[in-house]
Design a protein around this motif. Sequence first.
Motif, PDB file in Angstrom:
ATOM      1  N   GLU A 199       0.823  -1.214   0.000  1.00  0.00           N
ATOM      2  CA  GLU A 199       0.000   0.000   0.000  1.00  0.00           C
ATOM      3  C   GLU A 199       0.854   1.260   0.000  1.00  0.00           C
ATOM      4  OE1 GLU A 199      -3.006  -0.456  -0.499  1.00  0.00           O
ATOM      5  OE2 GLU A 199      -3.000  -2.615  -0.072  1.00  0.00           O
ATOM      6  N   ARG A 200       2.179   1.083   0.094  1.00  0.00           N
ATOM      7  CA  ARG A 200       3.045   2.264   0.158  1.00  0.00           C
ATOM      8  C   ARG A 200       3.133   2.948  -1.209  1.00  0.00           C
ATOM      9  NH1 ARG A 200       6.789   1.178   4.454  1.00  0.00           N
ATOM     10  NH2 ARG A 200       8.204   2.756   3.676  1.00  0.00           N
ATOM     11  N   GLU A 201       3.483   4.267  -1.162  1.00  0.00           N
ATOM     12  CA  GLU A 201       3.447   5.051  -2.393  1.00  0.00           C
ATOM     13  C   GLU A 201       4.361   4.500  -3.474  1.00  0.00           C
ATOM     14  OE1 GLU A 201       3.588   6.236   0.549  1.00  0.00           O
ATOM     15  OE2 GLU A 201       2.007   7.717   0.824  1.00  0.00           O
ATOM     16  N   ALA A 206       4.922   2.451  -8.857  1.00  0.00           N
ATOM     17  CA  ALA A 206       5.453   1.473  -9.802  1.00  0.00           C
ATOM     18  C   ALA A 206       4.306   0.799 -10.548  1.00  0.00           C
ATOM     19  CB  ALA A 206       6.300   0.439  -9.070  1.00  0.00           C
ATOM     20  N   LYS A 207       3.231   0.506  -9.804  1.00  0.00           N
ATOM     21  CA  LYS A 207       2.075  -0.157 -10.404  1.00  0.00           C
ATOM     22  C   LYS A 207       1.445   0.745 -11.471  1.00  0.00           C
ATOM     23  CE  LYS A 207      -0.555  -3.032  -7.430  1.00  0.00           C
ATOM     24  NZ  LYS A 207      -1.558  -2.980  -6.374  1.00  0.00           N
ATOM     25  N   VAL A 208       1.313   2.014 -11.110  1.00  0.00           N
ATOM     26  CA  VAL A 208       0.643   2.949 -12.010  1.00  0.00           C
ATOM     27  C   VAL A 208       1.409   3.099 -13.317  1.00  0.00           C
ATOM     28  CG1 VAL A 208       0.085   5.384 -12.326  1.00  0.00           C
ATOM     29  CG2 VAL A 208      -0.550   4.228 -10.213  1.00  0.00           C
ATOM     30  N   ILE A 209       2.749   3.173 -13.246  1.00  0.00           N
ATOM     31  CA  ILE A 209       3.499   3.348 -14.488  1.00  0.00           C
ATOM     32  C   ILE A 209       3.684   2.017 -15.209  1.00  0.00           C
ATOM     33  CG2 ILE A 209       4.690   5.446 -13.764  1.00  0.00           C
ATOM     34  CD1 ILE A 209       7.144   3.720 -13.205  1.00  0.00           C
ATOM     35  N   PRO A 226       5.719  -4.573 -14.432  1.00  0.00           N
ATOM     36  CA  PRO A 226       5.098  -5.885 -14.275  1.00  0.00           C
ATOM     37  C   PRO A 226       5.207  -6.398 -12.828  1.00  0.00           C
ATOM     38  CG  PRO A 226       7.058  -6.007 -15.671  1.00  0.00           C
ATOM     39  CD  PRO A 226       6.784  -4.583 -15.437  1.00  0.00           C
ATOM     40  N   THR A 227       4.221  -7.203 -12.420  1.00  0.00           N
ATOM     41  CA  THR A 227       4.127  -7.685 -11.043  1.00  0.00           C
ATOM     42  C   THR A 227       5.426  -8.322 -10.561  1.00  0.00           C
ATOM     43  OG1 THR A 227       1.814  -8.130 -11.418  1.00  0.00           O
ATOM     44  CG2 THR A 227       2.806  -9.159  -9.490  1.00  0.00           C
ATOM     45  N   ARG A 228       6.001  -9.180 -11.428  1.00  0.00           N
ATOM     46  CA  ARG A 228       7.217  -9.878 -11.022  1.00  0.00           C
ATOM     47  C   ARG A 228       8.319  -8.889 -10.651  1.00  0.00           C
ATOM     48  NH1 ARG A 228      10.262 -14.511 -13.528  1.00  0.00           N
ATOM     49  NH2 ARG A 228       8.512 -14.818 -14.890  1.00  0.00           N
ATOM     50  N   GLN A 229       8.406  -7.801 -11.473  1.00  0.00           N
ATOM     51  CA  GLN A 229       9.454  -6.823 -11.218  1.00  0.00           C
ATOM     52  C   GLN A 229       9.164  -6.016  -9.952  1.00  0.00           C
ATOM     53  OE1 GLN A 229      10.397  -5.167 -14.961  1.00  0.00           O
ATOM     54  NE2 GLN A 229      12.028  -3.882 -14.144  1.00  0.00           N
ATOM     55  N   ILE A 260       9.686  -4.565  -3.651  1.00  0.00           N
ATOM     56  CA  ILE A 260       9.303  -5.062  -2.321  1.00  0.00           C
ATOM     57  C   ILE A 260      10.428  -5.838  -1.651  1.00  0.00           C
ATOM     58  CG2 ILE A 260       7.749  -6.657  -1.150  1.00  0.00           C
ATOM     59  CD1 ILE A 260       5.529  -5.623  -2.844  1.00  0.00           C
ATOM     60  N   LEU A 261      11.040  -6.759  -2.402  1.00  0.00           N
ATOM     61  CA  LEU A 261      12.040  -7.647  -1.790  1.00  0.00           C
ATOM     62  C   LEU A 261      13.194  -6.899  -1.110  1.00  0.00           C
ATOM     63  CD1 LEU A 261      11.976 -10.613  -1.437  1.00  0.00           C
ATOM     64  CD2 LEU A 261      13.367 -10.902  -3.477  1.00  0.00           C
ATOM     65  N   PRO A 262      13.753  -5.845  -1.745  1.00  0.00           N
ATOM     66  CA  PRO A 262      14.881  -5.167  -1.074  1.00  0.00           C
ATOM     67  C   PRO A 262      14.527  -4.632   0.316  1.00  0.00           C
ATOM     68  CG  PRO A 262      14.750  -4.473  -3.348  1.00  0.00           C
ATOM     69  CD  PRO A 262      13.529  -5.295  -3.096  1.00  0.00           C
ATOM     70  N   ASN A 263      13.232  -4.365   0.561  1.00  0.00           N
ATOM     71  CA  ASN A 263      12.823  -3.873   1.879  1.00  0.00           C
ATOM     72  C   ASN A 263      12.759  -4.985   2.916  1.00  0.00           C
ATOM     73  OD1 ASN A 263      12.049  -0.928   1.618  1.00  0.00           O
ATOM     74  ND2 ASN A 263      11.099  -1.852  -0.169  1.00  0.00           N
ATOM     75  N   LEU A 264      12.866  -6.226   2.449  1.00  0.00           N
ATOM     76  CA  LEU A 264      12.707  -7.352   3.367  1.00  0.00           C
ATOM     77  C   LEU A 264      14.015  -8.076   3.629  1.00  0.00           C
ATOM     78  CD1 LEU A 264       9.420  -8.713   1.814  1.00  0.00           C
ATOM     79  CD2 LEU A 264       9.669  -7.452   3.937  1.00  0.00           C
TER      80      LEU A 264
END
Lengths: 339, 329
Positions: A227-229, A234-237, A240-243, A249-253
Amino acid sequence: MTLGSSAVAAETLEVGVDPELSDAAESSRRHGRTPGQIAWDRLKVDKVAIVCAVIVVFFILIAVLAPLLVKLEGETLNAFHPELINRRNTLPTIGTTAQHWFGVEPRTGRDLFALWAYGAQPSLTIGFLAAVSSTVVGIVMGLLAGYLGGIVDRVISWVIDFFLSLPYLLFVFALVPIVQNRVGGGRILTAEETSSLRFWVLLIILILFGWIGLARLIRGEVFSLREREFVQAAKVIGVPTRQILVKEILPNLVGPIIVSASIAVPGYIAAEATLSFLGAGLVEPTPSWGRTISVASGGNFSAYPLHLWPPVLGVALLVLALSLLGESIRDAFDPTTRR
Amino acid sequence: MFIYIARRIALGVSVLLVTLVVTFLIFFAGPADPAQSLCAENRCPAVKLEQIRTSMGLDRPISVQFAEYFQGLFVGRDITDGGNVNHCSAPCLGYSFHNHLQVSDEVFRRFPTTVALALLAMVVFLGVGVSLGVVAATRRGSAFDRTLVGVSQVFGAIPYIVVALLFALYFTVLYPILPQTHPFSDGFGPWIVGLIAPAIVLGLVTSTAYVRYTRAQMVDTLAQDYVRTARSKGISGRSVIYKHGLRAALSPVLTILGLDMAGLLSGTLITEQIFSVDGLGKLAITALIQTDDLPIIMGTVLLGCVIVVALNIVVDIAYSFVDPRVRLS
């Protein structure tokens, strides 16, 4: 140019730069550190972590150099020495000698140092392989459940809840012979084949039950991250989901993943020892600390405790060091701890 | 409140039903051939295998076998073993063709022992863990606190089998200070006294985790504003700690306890094997290693699952008393 003059040149260069500017560069570099770098810098000065890392490296060296060490001792793995066994009470006639550093096994007369040194191999291999594989499975499941939501999330969450309410040790017991039959194709196997098959069966079962915790953790984190901006952007522009999953997301985890994996390793090593001790783990001729402990704690224990102590100390020290190292890594990644 | 409990039980029952189907499929539709383990010869002739399968009813469709097993659980059924017909009354967990005994009898005979060991250990680890955790939190930073956290970290990290085994070898075998274990059939007194040593070990080792949870929660809670308010109103220190602090700190501890039930059962099984307590764990291990007796293993898995699910429900209900918000969600 000589070494001395280059140092002088560097010094003059340093002096030539405006001191205020160099401070600014320094501080911007410090602010630019990733959480991983911060954690690494904190770990490097953590005394407990250093001592534990030394112990872990010691055991890794034992495992890697086992063939060499045993050759140095002048022995081979699984060689029988009936001449060193008292025929009447099946106890060894020797203790620690130059030829047998940890004595020999009662009844068979196999060299205990060889069993011990080679026993570190399956422990460490299973520990690290299972940790890496279950981490990968946990990441994938957690990402899918957390990001896709809906039916995928419901199925994965239900599976997680189901696994959590299983009496897993009993289940593992039950699964070992069954998975072994399936993988082995029901053929009649030699002792070596059964033994190496058991190794893989054990690994599969540990991974099967090992991904749950991390998957739950990642799912929860992804729920809030998606839900973060920056993810929305990224979704809006049209990324693709995989990317989005891998790049956004992954780098934050990375922190929680490294922490969970480093705490998982000693858990798997203890699990291997426990299952082998109970008879559902590794079988002969693969050496295993857990199995040696099981054999040594039998009737001969009070007469020949030398059989029991090396594997007990081995598994206890290795798991303890890895656990404390894992906790240090957790602290290093945790911004609220000050050490 | 009633709706909450009912919903919780419904969830538990659904998990149990799925476990039943999954274990049945794994065991009887899986690649492990129950007939093979019964055959005396190493390379069993096909004719003989066929005979065993027919006599056990393994040649019928899986759905029929499952319906029969399911029926057995609730109303009982008849099982033929060789020429004899045995009536297996509900709840029937099947028949061990290996030693010609009903699984239910074997399993239920050991059930009280395993539950008693788990409950005794729970008393030890909750009592010791929570009280030491509270004391450590109130004396945060003292030598006592640091020693306790250090010791709990070390003993919690060493593999449980090692700690339990050394304790068992040194205190019940080499220097028999603590009483040996006895089966339930030896009478209640020796049975319960024999469970003391295993319960202490399992309880103390498990308590290492609870000391740290409770301490962390208490430290958090005691730093809250409402605790400061209570102190500033002049409520005595003891009352603030136990009435205002502990109650709030306990609910996360209970969450952990609920998640930990499967772990507690595993700990109980390992403890049983090490102290040779005649409970479900020892039964399952013996069935696995010595005889490959699948009906017994399946019976213990199902019963183990019932224990975990039931204890989970108990913990959840206890949780809703400690933390009233749970009932509303």
